[in-house]
Design a protein around this motif. Structure first.
Motif, PDB file in Angstrom:
ATOM      1  N   ILE A 153       0.857  -1.204   0.000  1.00  0.00           N
ATOM      2  CA  ILE A 153       0.000   0.000   0.000  1.00  0.00           C
ATOM      3  C   ILE A 153       0.887   1.246   0.000  1.00  0.00           C
ATOM      4  CG2 ILE A 153      -1.665   1.321   1.360  1.00  0.00           C
ATOM      5  CD1 ILE A 153      -2.681  -1.369   2.476  1.00  0.00           C
ATOM      6  N   SER A 154       1.938   1.179   0.803  1.00  0.00           N
ATOM      7  CA  SER A 154       2.877   2.297   0.900  1.00  0.00           C
ATOM      8  C   SER A 154       3.494   2.594  -0.467  1.00  0.00           C
ATOM      9  CB  SER A 154       3.952   1.926   1.925  1.00  0.00           C
ATOM     10  OG  SER A 154       4.901   2.926   2.052  1.00  0.00           O
ATOM     11  N   LEU A 155       3.932   1.543  -1.153  1.00  0.00           N
ATOM     12  CA  LEU A 155       4.551   1.704  -2.472  1.00  0.00           C
ATOM     13  C   LEU A 155       3.544   2.218  -3.503  1.00  0.00           C
ATOM     14  CD1 LEU A 155       6.805  -1.462  -2.684  1.00  0.00           C
ATOM     15  CD2 LEU A 155       7.552   0.926  -2.641  1.00  0.00           C
ATOM     16  N   ALA A 156       2.283   1.749  -3.370  1.00  0.00           N
ATOM     17  CA  ALA A 156       1.251   2.173  -4.324  1.00  0.00           C
ATOM     18  C   ALA A 156       1.094   3.691  -4.285  1.00  0.00           C
ATOM     19  CB  ALA A 156      -0.070   1.488  -3.999  1.00  0.00           C
ATOM     20  N   LEU A 157       1.097   4.250  -3.072  1.00  0.00           N
ATOM     21  CA  LEU A 157       0.978   5.709  -2.945  1.00  0.00           C
ATOM     22  C   LEU A 157       2.193   6.393  -3.568  1.00  0.00           C
ATOM     23  CD1 LEU A 157      -0.396   8.248  -1.775  1.00  0.00           C
ATOM     24  CD2 LEU A 157       0.989   7.908   0.271  1.00  0.00           C
ATOM     25  N   GLU A 158       3.367   5.819  -3.307  1.00  0.00           N
ATOM     26  CA  GLU A 158       4.585   6.469  -3.793  1.00  0.00           C
ATOM     27  C   GLU A 158       4.720   6.368  -5.316  1.00  0.00           C
ATOM     28  OE1 GLU A 158       7.830   5.234  -1.338  1.00  0.00           O
ATOM     29  OE2 GLU A 158       6.876   6.047   0.455  1.00  0.00           O
ATOM     30  N   MET A 159       4.101   5.337  -5.905  1.00  0.00           N
ATOM     31  CA  MET A 159       4.117   5.245  -7.373  1.00  0.00           C
ATOM     32  C   MET A 159       3.320   6.396  -7.972  1.00  0.00           C
ATOM     33  SD  MET A 159       3.599   1.330  -8.393  1.00  0.00           S
ATOM     34  CE  MET A 159       4.842   0.134  -8.016  1.00  0.00           C
ATOM     35  N   ARG A 160       2.265   6.779  -7.271  1.00  0.00           N
ATOM     36  CA  ARG A 160       1.416   7.866  -7.756  1.00  0.00           C
ATOM     37  C   ARG A 160       2.127   9.205  -7.558  1.00  0.00           C
ATOM     38  NH1 ARG A 160      -2.665  10.754  -5.247  1.00  0.00           N
ATOM     39  NH2 ARG A 160      -4.094  11.635  -6.761  1.00  0.00           N
ATOM     40  N   ASP A 161       2.984   9.254  -6.568  1.00  0.00           N
ATOM     41  CA  ASP A 161       3.659  10.508  -6.231  1.00  0.00           C
ATOM     42  C   ASP A 161       5.164  10.240  -6.222  1.00  0.00           C
ATOM     43  OD1 ASP A 161       4.451  12.942  -5.218  1.00  0.00           O
ATOM     44  OD2 ASP A 161       3.890  12.458  -3.151  1.00  0.00           O
ATOM     45  N   PRO A 162       5.750  10.069  -7.419  1.00  0.00           N
ATOM     46  CA  PRO A 162       7.145   9.611  -7.487  1.00  0.00           C
ATOM     47  C   PRO A 162       8.144  10.602  -6.896  1.00  0.00           C
ATOM     48  CG  PRO A 162       6.334  10.218  -9.670  1.00  0.00           C
ATOM     49  CD  PRO A 162       5.171  10.298  -8.747  1.00  0.00           C
ATOM     50  N   TYR A 163       7.690  11.831  -6.650  1.00  0.00           N
ATOM     51  CA  TYR A 163       8.617  12.821  -6.085  1.00  0.00           C
ATOM     52  C   TYR A 163       9.004  12.478  -4.652  1.00  0.00           C
ATOM     53  CZ  TYR A 163       6.999  15.321 -10.157  1.00  0.00           C
ATOM     54  OH  TYR A 163       6.687  15.657 -11.435  1.00  0.00           O
ATOM     55  N   THR A 164       8.204  11.657  -4.022  1.00  0.00           N
ATOM     56  CA  THR A 164       8.528  11.303  -2.633  1.00  0.00           C
ATOM     57  C   THR A 164       8.789   9.799  -2.504  1.00  0.00           C
ATOM     58  OG1 THR A 164       6.184  11.149  -2.160  1.00  0.00           O
ATOM     59  CG2 THR A 164       7.271  13.206  -1.587  1.00  0.00           C
TER      60      THR A 164
END
Ligand SMILES: [Fe+2]
Length: 337
Positions: A153-164
């Motif tokens: 789930i954590s990675l899924a969010l970060e894929m959407r927001d690659p800046y972080t």
């Protein structure tokens, strides 16, 4: 599962009284089914167990080199999956319950049973221990799956927001190090790690263009960004975590002086885990590179948390953060954990 009636079960008998040991061996020989190794000291048992391939241990509680629960504890420590049945002269129910709490499977009193009772007790002890071990392994597997799911789930969010990319993972690393420093137990640390890994999950509701340039947000856009802690808490509300993960997420932008968002709660009304995540979050954000600015460096991060220690940030958490980062040196985060 092995048919325990069809095999000779290697049994370790730990009994210092030679007469008792002889009697037990005779009783068990009469009923059959055991290949018995006898030792008269706990120390000898601890030497014999690793290579003995024993199916069970029959243990006296009063040995010259171990009294009470010491023998159980030492054997459990050495061989956690080996079933232990007590056979003792002490007819004491409280002692029996205590022995079971220490991890032995059953408690028999010398002179109160013959070979068949001991045999049955040992066989049931082995079955119970096997079930217990299977349950333990299942629980371990579920725990691993839970953590893998949380990471996903954590990675899924970060894929959407690659800046972080990696932000939540690094916050989790730092938060756990701070929690450890503050003396949190292993269970709370697991919860803290879980909450940290998904603390920004509510940003799934925030338009991606608002996330990439938070320094230049309009008032309206910032109003939307400020909703992410409550939205995050709402997203995971129905997951029965054994930790207050929803509250960690809900409160990770609150400040101890009440100047945070979304609710402006203060001090101890913010749970410790959220106070830790808040400091780790700010620290990581300052230290890390962002597309709209270079990394500001450790000094800037130290300055920020020191300047607002006891105001925005919990003073004890700030001290712990400084201590753990100083220990790590120039690279406060591992590339992977
Ligand atoms: Fe956040």
């Amino acid at each position: 599962m092995t048919n325990l009636n069809a095999v000779m079960l290697p049994l370790l008998l730990v009994e210092d009284n030679a007469g008792d040991a002889r009697l037990i061996q005779i009783m068990l020989a009469e009923v059959g089914g055991f290949q018995i190794s006898w030792v008269d000291r706990l120390s000898k048992a601890l030497v014999a167990i690793p290579d003995g391939n024993f199916g069970a241990v029959l243990l006296d509680l009063s040995l010259p080199d171990a009294r009470g629960m010491e023998g159980i504890d030492a054997i459990r420590h050495l061989a956690p999956t080996l079933p232990v049945v007590i056979l003792t002269g002490l007819d004491d129910e409280e002692m029996g319950r205590c022995a079971v709490r220490h991890g032995c499977q059953d408690y028999l009193v010398k002179g109160q049973g013959e070979g068949n009772l001991i045999r049955r007790t040992l066989i049931y002890a082995i079955e119970r221990k096997a079930v217990e071990e299977e349950r333990r392994q299942n629980a371990e597997t579920l725990k691993r799956i839970l953590m893998q799911t949380v990471r996903t789930i954590s990675l899924a969010l970060e894929m959407r927001d690659p800046y972080t990319t990696g932000h939540q993972r690094r916050v989790a690393q730092l938060a756990v190090a701070i929690g450890l420093r503050l003396g949190l137990d292993e269970f709370r640390l697991e919860g803290l790690k879980t909450g940290s890994l998904i603390h920004d999950i509510g940003k799934l509701h925030v338009p991606a263009e608002f996330l990439s340039r938070p320094g230049r947000l309009s008032v309206e856009a910032f109003q939307v960004v400020k909703m992410h802690p409550s939205l995050g808490a709402e997203i995971i509300r129905n997951i029965e975590f054994p930790w207050p993960v929803a509250t960690m997420i809900q409160q990770h932008h609150e400040r101890v002086d009440g100047s945070g968002y979304p609710c402006g709660v203060k001090g101890d009304d913010i749970i410790l885990e959220a106070r830790i995540i808040a400091v780790a979050d700010v620290f990581e954000a300052i230290v890390s590179h962002r597309p709209y600015r270079p990394a500001l460096g450790l000094k800037a991060a130290f300055d920020e948390i020191r300047l607002h220690s006891g105001e925005r940030y919990d003073a004890a958490v700030v001290d712990a953060c400084i201590a753990v980062v100083e220990e790590k040196g120039e690279q406060p985060f591992d590339s992977e954990d």
